[in-house]
Motif scaffolding. Sequence first.
Motif, mmCIF file in Angstrom:
data_model
loop_
_atom_site.group_PDB
_atom_site.id
_atom_site.type_symbol
_atom_site.label_atom_id
_atom_site.label_comp_id
_atom_site.label_asym_id
_atom_site.label_seq_id
_atom_site.Cartn_x
_atom_site.Cartn_y
_atom_site.Cartn_z
ATOM 1 N N GLN A 364 30.540 -44.975 44.320
ATOM 2 C CA GLN A 364 29.118 -45.193 44.609
ATOM 3 C C GLN A 364 28.791 -46.684 44.668
ATOM 4 O O GLN A 364 28.019 -47.127 45.527
ATOM 5 C CB GLN A 364 28.257 -44.509 43.546
ATOM 6 N N TYR A 365 29.388 -47.464 43.774
ATOM 7 C CA TYR A 365 29.146 -48.918 43.793
ATOM 8 C C TYR A 365 29.663 -49.527 45.089
ATOM 9 O O TYR A 365 28.963 -50.310 45.753
ATOM 10 C CB TYR A 365 29.828 -49.580 42.597
ATOM 11 N N LYS A 366 30.892 -49.151 45.482
ATOM 12 C CA LYS A 366 31.463 -49.738 46.693
ATOM 13 C C LYS A 366 30.714 -49.293 47.948
ATOM 14 O O LYS A 366 30.594 -50.048 48.911
ATOM 15 C CB LYS A 366 32.945 -49.393 46.804
ATOM 16 N N GLN A 367 30.190 -48.068 47.935
ATOM 17 C CA GLN A 367 29.367 -47.632 49.058
ATOM 18 C C GLN A 367 28.082 -48.460 49.139
ATOM 19 O O GLN A 367 27.624 -48.813 50.224
ATOM 20 C CB GLN A 367 29.002 -46.154 48.914
ATOM 21 N N ALA A 368 27.507 -48.761 47.984
ATOM 22 C CA ALA A 368 26.241 -49.493 47.941
ATOM 23 C C ALA A 368 26.394 -50.908 48.492
ATOM 24 O O ALA A 368 25.500 -51.414 49.173
ATOM 25 C CB ALA A 368 25.698 -49.540 46.517
ATOM 26 N N ILE A 369 27.540 -51.544 48.233
ATOM 27 C CA ILE A 369 27.717 -52.921 48.720
ATOM 28 C C ILE A 369 28.208 -52.949 50.165
ATOM 29 O O ILE A 369 28.124 -53.974 50.832
ATOM 30 C CB ILE A 369 28.677 -53.723 47.813
ATOM 31 N N ASN A 370 28.747 -51.824 50.661
ATOM 32 C CA ASN A 370 29.102 -51.636 52.080
ATOM 33 C C ASN A 370 29.847 -52.829 52.676
ATOM 34 O O ASN A 370 29.399 -53.468 53.629
ATOM 35 C CB ASN A 370 27.840 -51.342 52.900
ATOM 36 N N GLY A 371 30.996 -53.119 52.097
ATOM 37 C CA GLY A 371 31.852 -54.167 52.669
ATOM 38 C C GLY A 371 31.564 -55.562 52.179
ATOM 39 O O GLY A 371 32.306 -56.490 52.510
ATOM 40 N N GLN A 411 31.334 -42.464 56.788
ATOM 41 C CA GLN A 411 31.613 -43.860 57.145
ATOM 42 C C GLN A 411 31.667 -44.743 55.903
ATOM 43 O O GLN A 411 32.596 -45.551 55.729
ATOM 44 C CB GLN A 411 30.536 -44.360 58.106
ATOM 45 N N LEU A 412 30.709 -44.574 55.007
ATOM 46 C CA LEU A 412 30.663 -45.385 53.784
ATOM 47 C C LEU A 412 31.838 -45.083 52.863
ATOM 48 O O LEU A 412 32.445 -45.994 52.284
ATOM 49 C CB LEU A 412 29.342 -45.144 53.048
ATOM 50 N N ILE A 413 32.164 -43.809 52.712
ATOM 51 C CA ILE A 413 33.238 -43.429 51.781
ATOM 52 C C ILE A 413 34.590 -43.941 52.268
ATOM 53 O O ILE A 413 35.388 -44.471 51.486
ATOM 54 C CB ILE A 413 33.266 -41.903 51.572
ATOM 55 N N ILE A 414 34.880 -43.795 53.557
ATOM 56 C CA ILE A 414 36.164 -44.268 54.090
ATOM 57 C C ILE A 414 36.291 -45.776 53.907
ATOM 58 O O ILE A 414 37.335 -46.294 53.472
ATOM 59 C CB ILE A 414 36.315 -43.873 55.572
ATOM 60 N N LYS A 415 35.231 -46.519 54.223
ATOM 61 C CA LYS A 415 35.266 -47.973 54.061
ATOM 62 C C LYS A 415 35.448 -48.355 52.599
ATOM 63 O O LYS A 415 36.187 -49.293 52.264
ATOM 64 C CB LYS A 415 33.983 -48.595 54.617
ATOM 65 N N ALA A 416 34.781 -47.622 51.696
ATOM 66 C CA ALA A 416 34.885 -47.925 50.267
ATOM 67 C C ALA A 416 36.270 -47.603 49.728
ATOM 68 O O ALA A 416 36.856 -48.377 48.970
ATOM 69 C CB ALA A 416 33.817 -47.147 49.501
ATOM 70 N N LEU A 422 35.388 -49.779 59.822
ATOM 71 C CA LEU A 422 35.349 -48.483 60.487
ATOM 72 C C LEU A 422 34.380 -48.601 61.657
ATOM 73 O O LEU A 422 33.180 -48.761 61.467
ATOM 74 C CB LEU A 422 34.918 -47.371 59.529
ATOM 75 N N GLN A 423 34.940 -48.569 62.853
ATOM 76 C CA GLN A 423 34.161 -48.809 64.061
ATOM 77 C C GLN A 423 33.966 -47.501 64.820
ATOM 78 O O GLN A 423 34.923 -46.936 65.349
ATOM 79 C CB GLN A 423 34.864 -49.844 64.935
ATOM 80 N N ALA A 424 32.734 -47.011 64.826
ATOM 81 C CA ALA A 424 32.422 -45.792 65.558
ATOM 82 C C ALA A 424 32.337 -46.104 67.050
ATOM 83 O O ALA A 424 31.839 -47.158 67.452
ATOM 84 C CB ALA A 424 31.108 -45.205 65.064
#
Length: 672
Positions: A364-371, A411-416, A422-424
């Motif tokens: 959840q933390y890594k999703q929140a900062i999104n890269g 998208q957020l979970i894979i990046k985290a 992750l380019q759609a």
Amino acid sequence: MSTVRGVRGANNTWRKADDIGNEPGLQLTKHLLDNSIITVPAILQYSGDKNGDQPCMGTRTIILRHIEESKGKKLEKLELGDYVWKSYKDVYEDMLVLSKGVLSLGLKPKSKIAMFAETRAEWYVFSVACMNAGMTIVTLYTNLNDDGVAHGILETEVDTIVTSVELMHRLAKILPGNDQVKRVIVLEDQLDGIGDAKATLPSMEVLSYGEVRKMGRDADVQNIEGPGPDDVAIIMYTSGSTGNPKGVLLSHRNIFSAITAYVVQAHLSPGDCYLAYLPLAHVLELATETAIIAMGVSIAYSSPLTLTNTSPKIMKGTVGDARMARPTAMCAVPLILDRIIKGVLTNVERQGKFASKLFSASLQYKQAINGNGGVLSRFLDTMIFNKVKAELGGRLRMMVVGGAPISNRTQLIIKAMFGCTLQAAYGATETSACATSMDADDHTLGHCGPPNPRTIVKLDDWEEGGYRVADEPLPRGEVVVGGDCVALGYFKLPEETKQSFYEEDGVRWFRTGDIGEMDENGCLRIIDRMKDLVKLQSGEYVSLGNVEAVLKTHAVVDNICVFCDSNQNNTVAVVVPAAETLKKIAAGLSKNESDNLSDLCNDADVVKAVLKTLQSHGRSQKLNRAEIPTALFLTSEPWTPDNGLVTAALKLRRKPIVKHFSQQIAAMYASS
């Protein structure tokens, strides 16, 4: 760099801003265009000359094949060794030899040859060899049903088919009675060669890939002219959701537009490695691999059945392809990403409540900062996520996803989890797979980027659905794609071609049937599909595809189809549940976890609990009341191309599903 990525022009059109893209990619694209390196064989020649002894294509060694029996079914397990690599020079020389080989068989320029085989190095090299000889490739998904494969073979009137040993038994069922096919070329198995392929089709000429290559070495063939940019490179059979698959006519210029889109977006160079496992029978993978070759990057071949340590064909103790290849880039479709996520979360849950809660909080933390990582993000990677990253080799930097809309959550979970971009991307076979795509440095969600280079996106009003370009705050309408990416049309289907394609002001356009919205940065967001939009009795519209995309993100859903009767005020759904999650729900109800999946699907208490779970999940994901199913049917029957409920690209076939579950749908509406 400017935040404006797509520039609006006249007549509700958008183009890509000229300065968007990585500089090496822009320079490479300019070099290819300036030197007329536009066809697929020309790109392989260019890169073969430039990259010489650098590794180009890698294939894993098969050490042992073992057949296991489980519940009456035979399962193939493989013990695999290291990757064996061919250099750029070797691959290019193989292509030239094979070009001479197919010409020595009597095949002529402009003739057609069908490719019906799994993704592998030989598929790519042989197809480019045929293109180099001026021929047109007919591509057929291996998971098309037999009727679909037979339709493509008959319609194109091919007399030569390239296949694999594993698919010979299917051709033996499909080809009897077909007088036009004279020859089958078989890609060898590492352990068994071509096995009993010649005995399987005794009435036909059956040759191995190696035999054609030997014929090419011995042939006295001079001055192979090669194709022109506007020659038909491929007749690509799309797995349509209704009726027979359609053959899309794609020229070399069409494919080049998709190649340059990838080159401009990808931050890759020699030393990087791309993991290839999606079907080469689709232009997305074919164009991507050609773009990878143009950049001098290595391609490690894999399959969905051997991708990870837990893939179905991996023998216990054998490392999956991703761990062995350690790719820096790969492509995916949302379905595969959702399954990766569910697999990771299931493994974490098995480690206990504390580990599960720690992982969840970190995710959840890594999703929140999104890269936007800092010290804590790097610490979490070291302590937690590097183990997850190792499943895909530990070096992954870039992932491109297409084929269907991807949810923000996925998208957020894979990046985290994997620490990659992750380019759609958005497109269709008719637009060479790629009409728009995100930039690597774009961390915003919910869109699929601006138009690709040399591509135009236009929005047309759709009055019936209430979508207009004049809508506020953002313009909306049917997405129409124009430019070099737009196909020549459908093979032998003039009326369908006329309905979907048109010329205007020197530009070729394709009506996609998708409803899009252009944001303030000129990026496209797909918000609906004309065929998926149903108006309820109350006057509210429900987008079936959107509801399915949202509900599919829950762990209990393996697949789902939502139904909406315009004479009703609610939706209902049929769900193929994920077995492990369903058993956990059943255990929470004190049911016997050892019950088979079919029994659990028929248990009224389990169905009620799953419905309640999905309703809660839908509300948390901002679905409105009308969109959330009020009744549910669980089925243990998987949906496959073989039973006709999904396409070869694993998209829902709504009409066959409605017909198959008509009684259950009627019962759900009667009870809800």
